[in-house]
Design a protein around this motif. Structure first.
Motif, PDB file in Angstrom:
ATOM      1  N   GLU A  18       0.843  -1.188   0.000  1.00 52.76           N
ATOM      2  CA  GLU A  18       0.000   0.000   0.000  1.00 52.76           C
ATOM      3  C   GLU A  18       0.882   1.243   0.000  1.00 52.76           C
ATOM      4  N   VAL A  19       0.635   2.138  -0.938  1.00 52.48           N
ATOM      5  CA  VAL A  19       1.427   3.360  -1.081  1.00 52.48           C
ATOM      6  C   VAL A  19       0.674   4.505  -0.417  1.00 52.48           C
ATOM      7  N   VAL A  30      -2.895   6.047  -1.324  1.00 51.61           N
ATOM      8  CA  VAL A  30      -3.238   6.394  -2.701  1.00 51.61           C
ATOM      9  C   VAL A  30      -4.496   5.640  -3.142  1.00 51.61           C
ATOM     10  N   SER A  31      -4.730   4.472  -2.562  1.00 45.48           N
ATOM     11  CA  SER A  31      -5.918   3.692  -2.926  1.00 45.48           C
ATOM     12  C   SER A  31      -7.213   4.409  -2.548  1.00 45.48           C
ATOM     13  N   ALA A  32      -7.151   5.393  -1.652  1.00 42.38           N
ATOM     14  CA  ALA A  32      -8.347   6.128  -1.240  1.00 42.38           C
ATOM     15  C   ALA A  32      -8.586   7.367  -2.108  1.00 42.38           C
ATOM     16  N   PHE A  33      -7.695   7.651  -3.057  1.00 44.87           N
ATOM     17  CA  PHE A  33      -7.840   8.820  -3.919  1.00 44.87           C
ATOM     18  C   PHE A  33      -8.933   8.597  -4.949  1.00 44.87           C
ATOM     19  N   ASN A  34      -9.537   9.707  -5.413  1.00 46.98           N
ATOM     20  CA  ASN A  34     -10.465   9.613  -6.535  1.00 46.98           C
ATOM     21  C   ASN A  34      -9.648   9.517  -7.828  1.00 46.98           C
ATOM     22  N   ALA A  35     -10.319   9.300  -8.942  1.00 46.56           N
ATOM     23  CA  ALA A  35      -9.628   9.062 -10.220  1.00 46.56           C
ATOM     24  C   ALA A  35      -8.727  10.229 -10.611  1.00 46.56           C
ATOM     25  N   GLY A  36      -9.177  11.459 -10.400  1.00 43.30           N
ATOM     26  CA  GLY A  36      -8.385  12.624 -10.764  1.00 43.30           C
ATOM     27  C   GLY A  36      -7.120  12.745  -9.936  1.00 43.30           C
ATOM     28  N   LYS A  37      -7.230  12.521  -8.635  1.00 41.52           N
ATOM     29  CA  LYS A  37      -6.066  12.611  -7.754  1.00 41.52           C
ATOM     30  C   LYS A  37      -5.092  11.469  -8.031  1.00 41.52           C
ATOM     31  N   ARG A  38      -5.589  10.287  -8.380  1.00 39.05           N
ATOM     32  CA  ARG A  38      -4.694   9.174  -8.755  1.00 39.05           C
ATOM     33  C   ARG A  38      -3.902   9.516 -10.007  1.00 39.05           C
ATOM     34  N   ALA A  39      -4.568  10.128 -10.995  1.00 35.52           N
ATOM     35  CA  ALA A  39      -3.881  10.520 -12.227  1.00 35.52           C
ATOM     36  C   ALA A  39      -2.814  11.570 -11.918  1.00 35.52           C
ATOM     37  N   GLU A  40      -3.141  12.522 -11.060  1.00 33.15           N
ATOM     38  CA  GLU A  40      -2.182  13.557 -10.665  1.00 33.15           C
ATOM     39  C   GLU A  40      -0.983  12.921  -9.956  1.00 33.15           C
ATOM     40  N   HIS A  41      -1.239  11.964  -9.091  1.00 33.48           N
ATOM     41  CA  HIS A  41      -0.161  11.273  -8.372  1.00 33.48           C
ATOM     42  C   HIS A  41       0.741  10.518  -9.346  1.00 33.48           C
ATOM     43  N   GLY A  42       0.163   9.924 -10.368  1.00 40.41           N
ATOM     44  CA  GLY A  42       0.940   9.193 -11.361  1.00 40.41           C
ATOM     45  C   GLY A  42       1.827  10.081 -12.212  1.00 40.41           C
TER      46      GLY A  42
END
Length: 68
Positions: A18-19, A30-42
C-alpha cells in the motif's frame, strides 16, 4: 539455494503493497484517492537533491581560513 534459483509466486501468494503520500499536511493511502487525484499522483516527478559541493571538502575542513 543458488543464485540462479528463482522463486516464482502467483498473484494470490503476493503481499499487497500500500502506497501512502502526503496531501495537504496529512498522509493518505493512494488507494483512497479519486480518479483525478490518482492521475495527478501518477504524473508526479521524483528527484534526489545533492548538497551543494557534495564530495568536496569545505574550506574550514581543509584547514583554510574562512571570511566571517
Amino acid at each position: 539455494m543458488n543464485e540462479s534459483d528463482t522463486i516464482l509466486l502467483s498473484d494470490d501468494e503476493r503481499t499487497r503493497c500500500e502506497v501512502w503520500t502526503r496531501v495537504m499536511g496529512y498522509h493518505r493511502p493512494v488507494s483512497a484517492f479519486n480518479a483525478g487525484k490518482r492521475a495527478e499522483h501518477g504524473e508526479r516527478c521524483y528527484f534526489s537533491e545533492q548538497p551543494q559541493g557534495a564530495g568536496q571538502a569545505h574550506p574550514a575542513q581543509a584547514g583554510e581560513r574562512v571570511a566571517a
